[in-house]
Design a protein around this motif. Sequence first.
Motif, short mmCIF file in Angstrom:
data_model
loop_
_atom_site.label_atom_id
_atom_site.label_comp_id
_atom_site.label_asym_id
_atom_site.label_seq_id
_atom_site.Cartn_x
_atom_site.Cartn_y
_atom_site.Cartn_z
N ARG A 101 -0.31 2.89 11.71
CA ARG A 101 -1.04 2.43 12.91
C ARG A 101 -2.25 3.35 13.12
N THR A 102 -3.35 3.01 12.46
CA THR A 102 -4.53 3.88 12.51
C THR A 102 -5.23 3.84 13.87
N ARG A 103 -5.05 2.75 14.59
CA ARG A 103 -5.72 2.64 15.90
C ARG A 103 -5.21 3.72 16.86
N GLU A 104 -3.88 3.96 16.83
CA GLU A 104 -3.32 5.00 17.69
C GLU A 104 -3.72 6.40 17.23
N VAL A 105 -3.90 6.56 15.91
CA VAL A 105 -4.32 7.87 15.38
C VAL A 105 -5.74 8.19 15.84
N LEU A 106 -6.61 7.17 15.80
CA LEU A 106 -8.00 7.39 16.21
C LEU A 106 -8.13 7.60 17.72
N GLY A 107 -7.30 6.88 18.50
CA GLY A 107 -7.37 7.01 19.95
C GLY A 107 -8.50 6.17 20.52
N GLU A 108 -8.61 6.22 21.84
CA GLU A 108 -9.65 5.44 22.53
C GLU A 108 -11.02 6.04 22.25
N LYS A 109 -11.89 5.27 21.61
CA LYS A 109 -13.25 5.68 21.23
C LYS A 109 -13.25 6.94 20.36
N GLY A 110 -12.19 7.08 19.54
CA GLY A 110 -12.13 8.23 18.62
C GLY A 110 -11.80 9.55 19.27
N ARG A 111 -11.23 9.50 20.48
CA ARG A 111 -10.98 10.74 21.22
C ARG A 111 -9.88 11.58 20.57
N ILE A 168 -8.75 11.66 17.42
CA ILE A 168 -9.10 12.24 16.13
C ILE A 168 -10.04 13.43 16.31
N ARG A 169 -10.87 13.40 17.34
CA ARG A 169 -11.75 14.54 17.64
C ARG A 169 -10.94 15.74 18.13
N GLU A 170 -9.90 15.46 18.95
CA GLU A 170 -9.02 16.54 19.42
C GLU A 170 -8.29 17.19 18.25
N LEU A 171 -7.78 16.36 17.34
CA LEU A 171 -7.08 16.89 16.15
C LEU A 171 -8.02 17.70 15.27
N THR A 172 -9.28 17.23 15.14
CA THR A 172 -10.27 17.97 14.34
C THR A 172 -10.53 19.34 14.94
N ALA A 173 -10.66 19.40 16.28
CA ALA A 173 -10.91 20.69 16.94
C ALA A 173 -9.71 21.63 16.78
N LEU A 174 -8.49 21.08 16.87
CA LEU A 174 -7.29 21.91 16.70
C LEU A 174 -7.19 22.49 15.30
N VAL A 175 -7.42 21.64 14.29
CA VAL A 175 -7.35 22.10 12.90
C VAL A 175 -8.44 23.13 12.62
N GLN A 176 -9.63 22.88 13.13
CA GLN A 176 -10.75 23.80 12.92
C GLN A 176 -10.48 25.17 13.53
N PRO A 188 -15.60 26.96 9.73
CA PRO A 188 -16.87 27.03 10.47
C PRO A 188 -17.15 25.73 11.20
N GLU A 189 -18.09 25.78 12.12
CA GLU A 189 -18.42 24.61 12.94
C GLU A 189 -18.94 23.46 12.07
N ASN A 190 -18.42 22.27 12.31
CA ASN A 190 -18.82 21.04 11.60
C ASN A 190 -18.59 21.10 10.08
N SER A 191 -17.60 21.87 9.64
CA SER A 191 -17.31 21.94 8.20
C SER A 191 -16.02 21.23 7.82
N VAL A 192 -15.30 20.68 8.81
CA VAL A 192 -14.07 19.93 8.54
C VAL A 192 -14.14 18.61 9.29
N GLU A 193 -13.68 17.56 8.63
CA GLU A 193 -13.71 16.23 9.24
C GLU A 193 -12.41 15.51 8.92
N LEU A 194 -11.84 14.83 9.92
CA LEU A 194 -10.60 14.10 9.75
C LEU A 194 -10.88 12.60 9.70
N PHE A 195 -10.19 11.91 8.79
CA PHE A 195 -10.31 10.45 8.67
C PHE A 195 -8.91 9.85 8.74
#
Length: 268
Positions: free
Chosen positions: A82-92, A94-102, A108-115
């Motif tokens: 269920r990728t829709r739930e992973v991405l969240g509302e307007k990608g919110r 996935i951005r939280e998960l990216t910040a946690l992993v980073q 470094p800033e903007n050097s990791v990206e989650l898909f």
Amino acid sequence: LPISQAWVLAQGFKARKHRNSRRLPIMAQQAQISKKRKFVADGVFNAELNEFLGRTLGEDGYAGVEVRVTPIRTEIIIRATRTREVLGEKGRRIRELTALVQKRFGFPENSVELFAERVENRASCAMAQCESLRYKLLGGLAVRRACYGVLRFIMENGATGVEVIISGKLRAQRAKAMKFKQGYLISTGEPKKHYISEAVRHVLMRQGVLGIKVKIMMSHDPEGKMGPKMQMPDKITVHEPKEEALPMMGPPEQQQEYGYEEAPAEAA
């Protein structure tokens, strides 16, 4: 400063530098460490990342993670049903998960990206089916009914074989194991790496911890989308016989009579 004091200050600076270098995050140290340590650090990173995402995205059908390191950035691909739930509302989300992993691994800033990548056939994914069975048991469904439901769903969606093992305190105080099996399942050899999908989960029930193990043998797929592209080594294919071209028949010749010819009867 006297020479002795300068030497002491230099030694203190070296010690502080050494301590700080030990505190560097895993990914920041990779440029300075040997190959052996790098492989160990990568394995620890993958294991910790997999556990973190498994705990966070278990309800959303988490089915594994893949890390791709490029010169510009590190790409982390999350496989889920269920990728829709992973991405969240307007990608919110996935951005939280990216910040946690980073923040956790010191990227470094903007050097990791989650898909997020959707699993094509969730019936052949052992991790997704393990999580499904786990939530069925937590919801209070009977063990046999839950297991047979998962077994039927997997086999109806084109799997070659499936095995589900549940162990722990199922009904009584005495712990036991129950095994449910259907179809054809291999357990050794090179094809096992390509054909068998396996997953283990723990269910924290009120009476104790239950262990779940799901093994699925996928079917062969020439395109490699719904199953492994590699053919089983003991697979025998019987081809249809080729149509032989019949030789061209000439015009029928006069039949030759073999043997002695009878003499004509003499006139009386």
